[in-house]
Design a protein around this motif. Structure first.
Motif, mmCIF file in Angstrom:
data_model
loop_
_atom_site.group_PDB
_atom_site.id
_atom_site.type_symbol
_atom_site.label_atom_id
_atom_site.label_comp_id
_atom_site.label_asym_id
_atom_site.label_seq_id
_atom_site.Cartn_x
_atom_site.Cartn_y
_atom_site.Cartn_z
ATOM 1 N N GLY A 47 0.820 -1.214 0.000
ATOM 2 C CA GLY A 47 0.000 0.000 0.000
ATOM 3 C C GLY A 47 0.851 1.260 0.000
ATOM 4 N N MET A 48 1.922 1.256 0.781
ATOM 5 C CA MET A 48 2.835 2.404 0.785
ATOM 6 C C MET A 48 3.488 2.590 -0.582
ATOM 7 N N MET A 49 3.807 1.469 -1.229
ATOM 8 C CA MET A 49 4.399 1.543 -2.565
ATOM 9 C C MET A 49 3.390 2.120 -3.561
ATOM 10 N N LEU A 53 3.707 5.548 -5.812
ATOM 11 C CA LEU A 53 3.573 5.547 -7.267
ATOM 12 C C LEU A 53 2.474 6.494 -7.728
ATOM 13 N N GLU A 54 1.380 6.519 -6.988
ATOM 14 C CA GLU A 54 0.287 7.420 -7.347
ATOM 15 C C GLU A 54 0.722 8.877 -7.216
ATOM 16 N N ALA A 55 1.495 9.181 -6.170
ATOM 17 C CA ALA A 55 1.980 10.555 -5.982
ATOM 18 C C ALA A 55 2.920 10.954 -7.122
ATOM 19 N N GLN A 56 3.767 10.020 -7.539
ATOM 20 C CA GLN A 56 4.684 10.320 -8.645
ATOM 21 C C GLN A 56 3.921 10.510 -9.953
ATOM 22 N N PRO A 65 -3.900 10.726 -12.262
ATOM 23 C CA PRO A 65 -3.591 9.814 -11.150
ATOM 24 C C PRO A 65 -4.125 8.423 -11.429
ATOM 25 N N MET A 66 -3.381 7.389 -10.984
ATOM 26 C CA MET A 66 -3.811 6.008 -11.195
ATOM 27 C C MET A 66 -4.974 5.687 -10.269
ATOM 28 N N GLY A 74 -4.890 -0.069 -3.539
ATOM 29 C CA GLY A 74 -5.506 0.797 -2.542
ATOM 30 C C GLY A 74 -4.525 1.304 -1.518
ATOM 31 N N PRO A 75 -5.015 2.057 -0.546
ATOM 32 C CA PRO A 75 -4.150 2.621 0.496
ATOM 33 C C PRO A 75 -3.618 1.540 1.425
ATOM 34 N N PRO A 76 -2.589 1.869 2.202
ATOM 35 C CA PRO A 76 -1.925 0.868 3.048
ATOM 36 C C PRO A 76 -2.848 0.091 3.983
ATOM 37 N N LYS A 77 -3.745 0.784 4.706
ATOM 38 C CA LYS A 77 -4.587 0.092 5.676
ATOM 39 C C LYS A 77 -5.562 -0.870 5.006
#
Length: 263
Positions: A47-49, A53-56, A65-66, A74-77
């Motif tokens: 999720g952190m990865m 990637l989405e931020a980049q 945005p992807m 999805g997000p990390p949690k």
């Protein structure tokens, strides 16, 4: 570094031996909990990865945005929860099915466990209100749609797992269809923590119907070291004694029934 590796390996062996000594429900439960822990850590990392990637992608010109699709995005949690449930169900079911089938571990058992894991992955997405289905697309809205998506996802995971295992067998040369000939032997070795010698039993064709005939010479022939040989022979001797005792008790019961006066 080598000492640390040996220490960790020793601790793992000790834990595995302790775990095998527990009752089946406890062993399955602890295995599932361990799978959940591993899955949550892996999911959070992925999720952190994804987040990075989405931020980049958002900073790139002409690149929108992807959009996250499916239970493995999805997000990390969210990913931590999804993979925790998936890994817990897959690990727990795999062990439970193996024990129910007397130690047999083959493609069919693995596919059944993967079906349950895939279905659970779909259901957890529905329970948490995910906007997408487990395999992408729009999430189902009603109960029938949720059930259908769970079955479809479970079937897809089971089929993919079966296909991958078949390909693996083609390259390894191992025929899982013959596993039932070694079910009790594999279970004995697993109980003793000697799973690494399963291939020795196969190489020597020491199938289940030869277990009570095992002796030191036969085990030497398949190149099993002295320590494991002693463990195996002790197990076989205990099994022979148990079977002899049960036979004697059955004969005694039969004789006492015949001698009893008819009223």
């Amino acid at each position: 570094m080598s000492d640390l590796g040996k220490t960790l390996a020793a601790k793992k062996e000790s834990f595995d031996a302790w775990l095998k000594a527990q009752s089946d429900p406890v062993e399955v439960g602890i295995t599932a909990a361990g799978g959940a822990l591993q899955g949550s850590v892996l999911g959070y990392g992925l999720g952190m990865m994804n987040k990075s990637l989405e931020a980049q992608a958002a900073t790139m010109p002409n690149k929108p945005p992807m959009a996250a699709q499916g239970s493995f995005s999805g997000p990390p949690k969210v990913l931590a929860l999804n993979l925790a449930v998936f890994s817990a169900v897959q690990g727990g079911l795999t062990l439970a099915i193996k024990k129910y089938r007397g130690g047999v571990e083959d493609i069919q058992g693995s596919m059944m466990a993967m079906f349950g894991a895939g279905s659970a992955l779909s259901l957890v997405g529905a329970a948490t209100g995910s906007s997408t289905g487990a395999m992408g697309g729009e999430a189902p809205k009603d109960a029938a749609g949720v059930a259908t998506d769970a079955v479809r996802t479970g079937a897809l995971f089971a089929l993919l797992n079966g296909a991958f295992m078949k390909v693996g067998q083609m390259f390894s040369g191992k025929d899982a269809a013959q596993d039932h000939y070694y079910a009790h032997a594999n279970n004995m070795l697993a109980t003793l923590g000697l799973e690494k010698y399963e291939k020795n039993f196969r190489k020597g064709l020491l199938t289940d119907d030869t277990l009570l005939l095992l002796n030191d010479s036969a085990l030497q022939e398949v190149r099993i070291p002295p320590g494991p040989r002693l463990k195996i022979l002790n197990y076989v001797d205990a099994t022979r004694a148990s079977m002899a005792r049960q036979h004697a008790e059955a004969l005694s019961l039969a004789n006492s029934t015949q001698d009893a006066p008819i009223k």
